[in-house]
Write a protein that holds these residues in place. Structure first.
Motif, short mmCIF file in Angstrom:
data_model
loop_
_atom_site.label_atom_id
_atom_site.label_comp_id
_atom_site.label_asym_id
_atom_site.label_seq_id
_atom_site.Cartn_x
_atom_site.Cartn_y
_atom_site.Cartn_z
N GLY A 76 0.78 -1.22 0.00
CA GLY A 76 0.00 0.00 0.00
C GLY A 76 0.81 1.27 0.00
O GLY A 76 0.26 2.37 0.02
N THR A 77 2.15 1.17 -0.01
CA THR A 77 2.99 2.36 -0.04
C THR A 77 3.38 2.69 -1.48
O THR A 77 3.04 1.96 -2.41
N SER A 78 4.13 3.77 -1.64
CA SER A 78 4.58 4.19 -2.97
C SER A 78 5.95 3.62 -3.31
O SER A 78 6.56 4.04 -4.30
N LEU A 79 6.47 2.69 -2.52
CA LEU A 79 7.78 2.11 -2.78
C LEU A 79 7.81 1.40 -4.13
O LEU A 79 6.85 0.73 -4.51
N VAL A 80 8.94 1.54 -4.83
CA VAL A 80 9.12 0.91 -6.14
C VAL A 80 10.48 0.23 -6.16
O VAL A 80 11.48 0.79 -5.68
N LEU A 81 10.54 -0.96 -6.70
CA LEU A 81 11.81 -1.68 -6.79
C LEU A 81 12.81 -0.92 -7.66
O LEU A 81 12.46 -0.42 -8.73
N THR A 82 14.06 -0.83 -7.20
CA THR A 82 15.13 -0.27 -8.03
C THR A 82 16.04 -1.36 -8.58
O THR A 82 16.85 -1.10 -9.44
N GLU A 83 15.90 -2.56 -8.04
CA GLU A 83 16.63 -3.73 -8.52
C GLU A 83 15.66 -4.91 -8.50
O GLU A 83 14.69 -4.91 -7.74
N PRO A 84 15.90 -5.93 -9.35
CA PRO A 84 15.03 -7.12 -9.29
C PRO A 84 15.07 -7.76 -7.90
O PRO A 84 16.12 -7.79 -7.26
N GLU A 85 13.95 -8.24 -7.45
CA GLU A 85 13.88 -8.89 -6.16
C GLU A 85 14.75 -10.16 -6.14
O GLU A 85 14.81 -10.88 -7.13
N GLU A 86 15.40 -10.39 -5.02
CA GLU A 86 16.09 -11.66 -4.80
C GLU A 86 15.12 -12.58 -4.07
O GLU A 86 14.59 -12.22 -3.02
N VAL A 87 14.86 -13.74 -4.63
CA VAL A 87 13.88 -14.67 -4.06
C VAL A 87 14.60 -15.95 -3.66
O VAL A 87 15.27 -16.59 -4.49
N LEU A 88 14.48 -16.33 -2.39
CA LEU A 88 15.18 -17.50 -1.86
C LEU A 88 14.16 -18.49 -1.31
O LEU A 88 13.15 -18.10 -0.72
N ASP A 89 14.44 -19.77 -1.50
CA ASP A 89 13.59 -20.81 -0.92
C ASP A 89 13.82 -20.89 0.59
O ASP A 89 14.90 -20.53 1.09
#
Length: 518
Positions: A159-172
């Motif tokens: 719900g915030t205005s935050l925007v990714l500046t780099e691709p998300e790192e996703v870990l299992d």
């Protein structure tokens, strides 16, 4: 305003959650979240259903202009204008209506600004563990955004205005339904757990996300008590006082920001939540909020070794204890120093120098077989080749480092494929400074067997880089002609040159020292 923002606004005006709206439309909560954040757009069927739920037309929902009247669309004559004598009161009415609308709008904006909300996200009442910041809006009003630790009502960006500046790192994770996400939003960095929906396992547990860490190094983002990056030590102590504990500078591993020490804050009522204020030169350099999950409220309990209580704003060292020291081998010391250099961005210049000196000075005394045991079970050689690659990348070397590299030729366990890797380090040392390399071979008290090995191993690898080898020989020739060597140094320089210019198959017959040159 985007379609997603209008959907969000109408939903919140209706007083329903994303999950409830999705249930009414027959879609998931995540679908509604994607519409509102702009990650996806509803199809026509869902647009009609949304308009029906909100009690507006599709044109109003999508901000599409209404079609022209039939006469206008057909190109027919326009209706005659109203009599001129009636225009004055119509104009006055329009002006009054506009003033009423603007006044109402300003009142609403003022109320929202006073409430400290944006996107109708309420301030986490009673919580001491969230980050807040201001967002400029129309009319030069400023609305607040809040980001709390723990389970969230919405999906990223919550719900915030935050925007990714780099691709998300996703870990299992150990939980097959959950993944750990590391999101870099520029000024703010997050870690959160995403748990999927498994109706066959638990039909009552919806898809959800849980924030475990929030960090910033940028001014303008503050704790609930108003402390932000750039605030002074006095500001911090005046705000939190002796509720804080004093923590010695973190050593090794990941650290948020360079710091001299940091303060930590926890409360008995909030299990596992913590706030760290990293201090550098008397100012707040970074803020980290973390849900420590299994660590509980004892993670920052004073231990009088690295964490100390505050008394009147100053750390109480009266019960200080020294950490237990274990006897470690030279190989272990090399491994620890190397890892600190590679992983710890918080080292001072003096600390980096000390670690680098430990690595190079202990090369002659280390056991490469022992180092191999410190690697991973799947790839034990990674520790050896990782260190060798790091050593190779440190060129150019100091004169002392060149000598230590040469003397490391006879270290225990340096054989087979490991020897070939070490040859590359030696040739890098030669190419970076041929004159110093020659002088180091003449150092008094240095191991003669190591010197002989250095000649053979350096020449073995130097053959693979003919351009670099030619430059090194030209430098040696100029130094020999210029009289820069002592007699002892000159003998080793000539012997080194002999090795570098003799074919590999003939080097076995070469002398091992200048005394054998004749």
């Amino acid at each position: 305003m985007t379609l997603g923002q209008r959907i969000s606004g109408y939903r919140k005006a209706l007083g329903v959650s994303q999950e409830e709206l999705g249930a009414r439309l027959g879609v998931s909560r995540q679908a509604v979240s994607k519409w509102e954040t702009g990650a996806a757009a509803p199809d026509m069927e869902n647009l009609l259903a949304l308009a029906r739920e909100f009690g507006v037309s599709v044109a109003e929902l999508t901000a599409t202009p209404e079609p022209p009247a039939p006469a206008e669309a057909a190109g027919g004559p326009e209706p005659p204008p109203p009599p001129r004598r009636r225009g004055w009161w119509i104009g006055v009415a329009l002006v009054l209506a506009l003033l009423v609308f603007m006044t109402g709008t300003l009142i609403v904006l003022g109320l929202r600004s006073t409430a400290g909300q944006v996107s109708d996200i309420p301030e986490p009442v009673g919580s001491a563990f969230y980050l807040t910041w201001q967002v400029p809006r129309l009319g030069h009003q400023e609305w607040y955004e809040y980001l709390s630790l723990g389970e969230q009502e919405d999906f990223f960006p919550f719900g915030t205005s935050l925007v990714l500046t780099e691709p998300e790192e996703v870990l299992d994770t150990d939980d097959s339904l959950s993944t750990l996400h590391r999101a870099d939003c520029g000024a703010v960095r997050l870690e959160y757990l995403h748990t999927g929906y498994a109706p066959e396992l638990d039909p009552e547990a919806p898809e959800r996300e849980f924030i475990t860490k929030i960090a910033t190094m940028v001014p303008g983002y503050t704790t609930p008590r108003g402390i932000g990056v750039g605030d002074t030590k006095e500001d911090v102590l005046r705000t939190y006082g002796d509720e804080l504990v004093y923590c010695l500078k973190e050593q090794g591993g990941y650290t948020l920001v360079k710091h001299d020490y940091y303060y930590a804050f926890q409360t008995p009522e909030t299990f596992g939540l913590s706030l760290c204020l990293y201090m550098r030169d008397g100012l707040v350099a970074g803020i980290k909020l973390e849900h420590m999950l299994d660590a509980g409220n004892t993670a920052y309990a004073p231990n009088n070794v690295s964490i100390f209580p505050l008394v009147n704003g100053e750390p109480d060292f009266s019960a200080r204890q020294e950490p237990e020291r274990e006897e470690i081998s030279d190989t272990r010391r090399v491994y620890i120093a190397w890892n600190r250099l590679v992983t710890d961005s918080n080292l001072s210049a003096e600390e980096r120098y000390a670690c680098r000196r430990d690595v190079f000075s202990l090369l002659p005394d280390m056991d490469w077989g022992e180092l191999r045991q410190m690697g991973s079970a799947e790839n034990p050689d990674d520790a050896i080749f990782g260190l060798m690659t790091w050593l190779e990348d440190q060129a150019p070397y100091s004169s002392a480092e060149i000598l230590w590299v040469q003397m490391g030729c006879t270290a225990q366990g340096l054989d087979g494929a490991y020897t070939e890797g070490y040859c590359r380090i030696l040739s890098r040392a030669l190419f970076s400074d041929p004159v110093t390399f020659s002088k180091s071979l003449a150092a008094e008290g240095a191991d003669e067997a190591a010197k002989s090995s250095a000649l053979h191993l350096t020449a073995y690898d130097a053959d693979l880089y003919p351009a670099d080898l030619e430059n090194a020989l030209d430098t040696l020739d100029a130094a020999l002609a210029g009289g820069v060597f002592t007699d002892a140094e000159r003998g080793w320089a000539e012997l080194l040159r002999l090795y570098l210019t003799t074919p590999l198959e003939s080097r076995g017959d070469l002398p091992a020292s200048p005394a054998e040159l004749g």
